[in-house]
Design an enzyme around this catalytic site. Structure first.
Site, PDB file in Angstrom:
ATOM      1  N   THR A 132       0.824  -1.209   0.000  1.00 10.99           N
ATOM      2  CA  THR A 132       0.000   0.000   0.000  1.00 10.99           C
ATOM      3  C   THR A 132       0.858   1.258   0.000  1.00 10.99           C
ATOM      4  OG1 THR A 132      -1.565   1.251   1.383  1.00 10.99           O
ATOM      5  CG2 THR A 132      -0.076  -0.213   2.528  1.00 10.99           C
ATOM      6  N   ASP A 133       0.281   2.356  -0.478  1.00  6.95           N
ATOM      7  CA  ASP A 133       0.974   3.638  -0.404  1.00  6.95           C
ATOM      8  C   ASP A 133       1.020   4.195   1.015  1.00  6.95           C
ATOM      9  OD1 ASP A 133      -1.711   4.362  -0.127  1.00  6.95           O
ATOM     10  OD2 ASP A 133      -1.706   5.814  -1.769  1.00  6.95           O
ATOM     11  N   GLU A 134       0.232   3.622   1.930  1.00  5.63           N
ATOM     12  CA  GLU A 134       0.181   4.154   3.292  1.00  5.63           C
ATOM     13  C   GLU A 134       1.499   3.958   4.048  1.00  5.63           C
ATOM     14  OE1 GLU A 134      -3.424   3.647   5.548  1.00  5.63           O
ATOM     15  OE2 GLU A 134      -4.514   3.049   3.744  1.00  5.63           O
ATOM     16  N   TYR A 158      -1.844  -0.437  11.002  1.00  2.00           N
ATOM     17  CA  TYR A 158      -1.972  -1.116   9.707  1.00  2.00           C
ATOM     18  C   TYR A 158      -0.779  -0.811   8.810  1.00  2.00           C
ATOM     19  CZ  TYR A 158      -3.137  -1.454   4.771  1.00  2.00           C
ATOM     20  OH  TYR A 158      -3.085  -1.701   3.429  1.00  2.00           O
ATOM     21  N   LYS A 162       2.297  -3.265   7.351  1.00  2.00           N
ATOM     22  CA  LYS A 162       2.596  -3.459   5.929  1.00  2.00           C
ATOM     23  C   LYS A 162       4.022  -3.022   5.608  1.00  2.00           C
ATOM     24  CE  LYS A 162       0.479  -4.739   2.992  1.00  2.00           C
ATOM     25  NZ  LYS A 162       0.359  -6.131   2.440  1.00  2.00           N
TER      26      LYS A 162
END
Length: 360
Positions: A132-134, A158, A162
């Site tokens: 993810t870009d997060e 989260y 990741k």
């Protein structure tokens, strides 16, 4: 044959359906079937010998190793993850277990399998990790979008979990030579999206006459990527990506959450109008979540430059397709909006103040 983990979830099931619609290469689909894993997403594949479903956990290294030994896939694609920021705030343990420990177990099983292959199969094997870009943290209004070299700065349990899995994948390539690929995507939307996320939640709540909850001022900006475009990009990375590399996948569609909700309401007003008023009347602003990242934006020029991929859908075309899909699949929505989901919604929104309705 390929092994897909998390293939009954939102992105994973869209990938499996798209894969088998375009080729006859079989898929082993390993999914734990937690609350967001839904075999109903794969109903059209019932009885299809190309789709081999196995209920199981990626943390079970022995199970994964046995599947690899039995089926001898040429690639592993890891979609399996706990992925909802709000859930990670309420209960981070599950995110560490699945996203970190699970990735580690999967990498260990893959390493053992890959090292036992003959030279030709060893050279052809790929381990593709979907992220993810997060992991990159948050951007200011004028900051340049995330690139593949942006420093990691995760801000939620989260995204931290990741980020940890991404680092493990990188380490297994550099330490052991495992031929890995990592993709970091922006916010996906489209069919089979579990209705805890913004777009399916707004569609479902609007149709049920419920409030449309907007965190804070609703000016959190995200880059929106239609799920079918994401799946096409993953296929392209699997086919031609350079081992050890990361590829950012984005939709070139930055938009504030409140604007997304307004667009959804406008489409719903057109396609399934209320007896009186607009769906905009159901908008309420609620207390923001802790540490809510203000802006994400993806620079997807590397995958375009190296692999020739660009998204096909604009936000306007993709969001209309998405609304039309949900309107045509009431049964799917009703089936997933029960049990654990209803309990979760009570937990997440019970303590959030809801000021007067605030239609734009």
């Amino acid at each position: 044959m390929i092994l897909v983990t998390g293939g009954a979830g939102f992105i994973g099931s869209n990938f499996v359906l798209g894969w088998l619609a375009q080729c006859d290469e079989p898929v082993i689909n390993l999914d734990k079937l937690t609350y967001a894993g839904n075999l109903g997403n794969l109903q059209s594949l019932a009885g299809d010998p190309r789709h081999i479903f196995v209920k199981g956990d990626i943390c079970d290294e022995e199970l994964v190793a046995s599947l690899l030994a039995q089926h001898k896939p040429r690639a592993i694609l890891n979609f399996a993850a706990e992925s909802h920021v709000d859930r990670s705030i309420h209960g981070p343990r599950d995110f560490v277990i699945t996203n970190v420990n699970g990735a580690f177990a999967l990498l260990e099983a893959a390493r053992g399998y890959w090292q036992g292959l003959d030279d030709r199969d060893k050279a052809a094997f790929r381990f593709l990790h979907v992220s993810t870009d997060e992991v990159y943290g948050t951007l200011g209004p004028e900051d340049a979008p995330f690139t593949e070299t942006t420093a990691y700065a995760p801000n939620s349990p989260y995204s931290a979990s990741k980020a940890a899995s991404d680092h493990l994948v990188r380490a297994y390539h550099h330490t052991y030579g495992l031929p890995t690929l990592t993709t970091n995507c922006s916010n996906n939307y489209g069919p089979y999206h579990f209705p805890e996320k913004l777009i399916p939640l707004i569609i479902a709540n609007a149709r049920q006459g419920k409030p449309l909850p907007i965190y804070g001022d609703g000016q959190q900006v995200r880059d929106w990527l239609y799920v079918a475009d994401h799946c096409t990009a993953i296929r392209r990375v699997l086919d031609a990506g350079r081992c050890g590399e990361t590829y950012n996948i984005g939709g070139w569609n930055e938009m504030a959450n409140l604007d997304v909700v307004r667009i959804l309401c406008g489409i719903l007003d057109e396609l399934t109008p209320k007896a009186a008023g607009s769906y905009l009347d159901q908008i309420v602003h609620v207390q923001d979540r802790p540490g809510h990242d203000r802006r994400y934006a993806i620079d997807a020029r590397k995958i375009e430059r190296e692999l020739g991929w660009r998204p096909v859908e604009t936000f306007e075309s993709g969001i209309r397709k998405t609304v039309e899909w949900y309107l045509a699949h009431d049964d799917w929505v009703r089936n997933v909006q029960s049990g654990d989901y209803l309990g979760w919604m009570d937990t997440n929104y019970a303590n959030r103040a809801t000021p007067e309705r605030n239609a734009p």
